[in-house]
Design an enzyme around this catalytic site. Structure first.
Site, PDB file in Angstrom:
ATOM      1  N   THR A  81       0.811  -1.201   0.000  1.00 15.42           N
ATOM      2  CA  THR A  81       0.000   0.000   0.000  1.00 15.42           C
ATOM      3  C   THR A  81       0.851   1.261   0.000  1.00 15.42           C
ATOM      4  O   THR A  81       1.983   1.237   0.460  1.00 15.42           O
ATOM      5  CB  THR A  81      -0.848  -0.045   1.288  1.00 15.42           C
ATOM      6  OG1 THR A  81      -1.513  -1.276   1.291  1.00 15.42           O
ATOM      7  CG2 THR A  81      -1.777   1.105   1.416  1.00 15.42           C
TER       8      THR A  81
ATOM      9  N   GLU B 215      -4.844  -9.002  -3.213  1.00 13.58           N
ATOM     10  CA  GLU B 215      -5.845  -8.454  -2.299  1.00 13.58           C
ATOM     11  C   GLU B 215      -6.792  -9.528  -1.768  1.00 13.58           C
ATOM     12  O   GLU B 215      -7.466  -9.316  -0.753  1.00 13.58           O
ATOM     13  CB  GLU B 215      -6.639  -7.352  -3.011  1.00 13.58           C
ATOM     14  CG  GLU B 215      -6.928  -6.140  -2.152  1.00 13.58           C
ATOM     15  CD  GLU B 215      -5.683  -5.352  -1.817  1.00 13.58           C
ATOM     16  OE1 GLU B 215      -5.382  -5.225  -0.615  1.00 13.58           O
ATOM     17  OE2 GLU B 215      -4.999  -4.863  -2.726  1.00 13.58           O
TER      18      GLU B 215
ATOM     19  N   SER C  15      -8.246  -1.873   5.632  1.00  9.59           N
ATOM     20  CA  SER C  15      -7.981  -0.951   6.747  1.00  9.59           C
ATOM     21  C   SER C  15      -7.567   0.420   6.243  1.00  9.59           C
ATOM     22  O   SER C  15      -7.262   1.307   7.049  1.00  9.59           O
ATOM     23  CB  SER C  15      -6.853  -1.495   7.629  1.00  9.59           C
ATOM     24  OG  SER C  15      -7.206  -2.728   8.182  1.00  9.59           O
TER      25      SER C  15
HETATM   26  O1  DON Z   1      -6.495  -2.869   2.392  1.00 10.17           O
HETATM   27  C1  DON Z   1      -5.768  -3.134   3.333  1.00 10.17           C
HETATM   28  O2  DON Z   1      -6.028  -2.869   4.478  1.00 10.17           O
HETATM   29  C2  DON Z   1      -4.429  -3.798   3.048  1.00 10.17           C
HETATM   30  N1  DON Z   1      -4.498  -4.512   1.815  1.00 10.17           N
HETATM   31  C3  DON Z   1      -3.376  -2.734   3.047  1.00 10.17           C
HETATM   32  C4  DON Z   1      -2.004  -3.282   2.793  1.00 10.17           C
HETATM   33  C5  DON Z   1      -0.917  -2.435   3.287  1.00 10.17           C
HETATM   34  O3  DON Z   1      -1.116  -1.421   3.884  1.00 10.17           O
HETATM   35  C6  DON Z   1       0.451  -2.935   3.044  1.00 10.17           C
HETATM   36  N2  DON Z   1       1.404  -2.049   3.606  1.00 10.17           N
HETATM   37  N3  DON Z   1       2.511  -2.203   3.815  1.00 10.17           N
END
Ligand code: DON
Length: 572
Positions: A381, A420, A453
């Site tokens: 992310t 995802e 999140s």
């Molecule tokens: O949507 C989410 O909450 C996760 N897929 C976010 C992933 C994330 O923040 C990875 N970071 N290092």
């Protein structure tokens, strides 16, 4: 913008001076409803981006007369080129917007393919098969980024779509200089991808300090520039994605029909009042906005317990953990894709509900994990923040999930696909890669969006943007956003200090465990005091990459997170 403190000071001086001053005081400090202030331009635009290329792309389109949405589109496409571990075409995300004084939220989260089934990651023994939901073709959900950016541009952009894509195309063709930090992340990720993906040959092209040119990706971006979303969801790019699904040892599910059917969704943002600010943040399928409001409100409700507690003292961290326990208990049970499950957003953020939850806080010792139940009666992310000179704001978090997503590179397209699907609960109670559990609300179903999140957030005060922020970090996202907001406003820290301050995390499970960051492990005295209260302490390898802008009196200040390669600009 006038802060509460400033209002008090003005009041002390001006009441006795003149009616005129009294009138200006009333205008400055009257409740929101009493003022229909004309919108005022900011003294400058600003961008806080996870790398310098994203920030420069924003500056290019802002200087060409683009607004915050044009800049967001340019930054997002640029990061798809220069920040391949998380910037993306093959992932999805959320955009919180404040445009012409009104809040909006765009959900361009990935969706499960039509052929997805609730038990697709379970082996013959009924248990989740290691890595199946996180690595390789089967972990990929239908990407949403290109459709989302096109939707935002269609509704709000001022420049042409081609103008907004131009910086990214140039970066893909001419190349960008690879940072040592990117190499570190690649080296950390490559072992997990080695057996089942084509990540290794692609990643071998990344050399620290060298130019990385991506001609295939440039061609994909060119098609998107010329044909809009059809340059990705149809035609040659769609063919490349579908062909990739049948390469390698594990086959994927995404079809041309899945790509064609993908739609982004405008949703009502979660909104709440906190300390005179309007908090505008992410609704389901994110858990982040609800969790952020729950945390801010419970902390304010428990003000008596927090009074006089120094930031990050043992008692302060204990009280935060008590709040976080309750937030994660709700998250696991109630939250999922709003197109599939009804999430009681209003009940979960209702002041009397949160006041009751705050009263459950044990002021002395950790509440027993098993006793913290969901509270209603029935039951990798990257982020960037932008403001333009008209006072519009975009807070955008988008993701491939883990660094480099599934590790699958679309051959002939040169871009990575997300993993995802791991954000669904593969089985009720089974933890995902962030260690969080979920139930049936977040079970896999065709076309469903996995619970997230991500918490792109905007704070306004009296109708004007006051703060724009967000971060990656999986389940650490909303606890990080919470800490930066609280450090800024409750502890009066300058924005850069608030972003740099150590962040701690608790998420109900594992029980009574507090996480610190590798570069700021628990100081010995703090560790001893927390252990004495029954906490287990762990250092984790990542706690976010906040990119934040604060606006005071029309003047933006910026804070890229010193933890990574963030870069921020104020653009006069
Ligand atoms: O949507 C989410 O909450 C996760 N897929 C976010 C992933 C994330 O923040 C990875 N970071 N290092």
């Amino acid at each position: 913008m006038t802060s509460k403190g400033e209002c008090d000071v003005i009041a002390g001086r001006s009441i006795f001076r003149s009616l005129l001053l009294a009138l200006s005081l009333w205008l400055a400090c009257a409740p929101d409803a009493a003022r229909a202030a004309p919108r005022r331009a900011l003294q400058a635009a600003a961008v806080a981006s996870p790398d310098r290329y994203g920030a420069i792309a924003a500056r290019t389109v802002l200087r060409a007369g683009g607004n915050a949405v044009d800049a967001a589109v340019a930054t997002a496409f640029a990061l798809a080129v220069t920040y391949p571990e998380a910037g993306n075409l093959g992932g999805g995300g959320f955009m919180t917007l404040y445009m012409d004084g009104k809040p909006y939220f765009l959900d361009y989260r990935e969706r499960a393919p039509a052929a997805a089934t609730p038990d697709m990651y379970l082996g013959p023994n009924g248990e989740p098969v290691a890595d199946l939901s996180a690595v390789g073709n089967l972990s990929v959900a239908v990407p949403g980024t290109v459709r989302g950016l096109a939707e935002a541009h269609h509704r709000f952009g001022r420049l042409s779509w081609k103008q907004d894509l131009a910086p990214a195309i140039a970066l893909a063709r001419a190349g960008f200089v690879v940072s040592p930090q990117l190499i570190g992340i690649r080296d950390g990720a490559k072992a997990q991808f080695a057996k089942t993906t084509n990540f290794t040959p692609w990643a071998a092209g990344l050399q620290a300090g060298q130019l990385f040119r991506q001609p295939e990706l440039a061609n994909v971006l060119q098609r998107i520039a010329e044909r809009g979303p059809d340059g990705f969801y149809a035609g040659p790019t769609a063919d490349l994605i579908v062909a990739q699904m049948s390469r390698g040892p594990v086959k994927g599910l995404i079809t041309r029909a899945d790509l064609q059917a993908y739609r982004a969704a405008w949703r009502t943002p979660v909104q709440g009042r906190w300390r005179g600010y309007d908090v505008i943040t992410a609704p389901p399928p994110s858990s982040g906005g609800i969790a952020l409001l729950q945390m801010l409100t419970m902390k304010a409700d428990a003000a008596r317990l927090f009074a006089g507690q120094p930031l990050n003292s043992p008692q302060y961290l204990h009280l935060l953990a008590e709040i976080e326990k309750r937030v994660f208990a709700d998250r696991a049970v109630y939250l999922g894709d709003p197109d599939f499950v009804t999430t009681p957003v209003a009940s979960l953020t209702a002041p009397d509900y949160l006041a009751r939850r705050a009263r459950e806080i044990d002021p002395v010792k950790p509440s027993a994990t098993g006793a913290v139940r969901p509270g209603l009666e029935k039951p990798q992310t990257t982020h960037f923040s932008i403001v333009d000179r008209w006072g519009n704001a975009v807070s955008n978090t988008y993701t491939l999930n883990g660094w480099f997503g599934s590790g699958v590179v679309v051959e002939g397209g040169g871009f990575l696909l997300n993993d995802e699907m791991d954000d669904f609960s593969a089985k009720p109670g089974a933890p995902n890669m962030y260690g969080v559990v979920g139930g049936s609300a977040n079970a896999i179903a065709p076309f469903k969006r996995p619970l997230s999140s991500m918490t792109p957030t905007i704070l306004t005060r009296n109708g004007r943007v006051a703060m724009v922020l967000g971060t990656p970090g999986g389940s650490r996202i909303f606890t990080s956003v919470f800490q930066v907001i609280v450090d800024t406003y409750d502890f009066a820290m300058p924005l850069r200090a608030a972003v740099a301050a150590p962040r701690y995390h608790h998420q109900l499970l594992p029980p009574d465990t507090l996480f610190a960051e590798p570069y700021a492990p628990f100081p010995a005295a703090l560790a001893a005091a927390l252990r004495a209260r029954g906490y287990r302490l762990e250092n984790q390898d990542f706690n976010g990459d906040i990119e934040a802008i604060r606006v005071d009196g029309g003047r933006p200040t910026v804070a890229p997170d010193p933890r990574a390669r963030g870069f921020a600009l104020v653009i006069p």
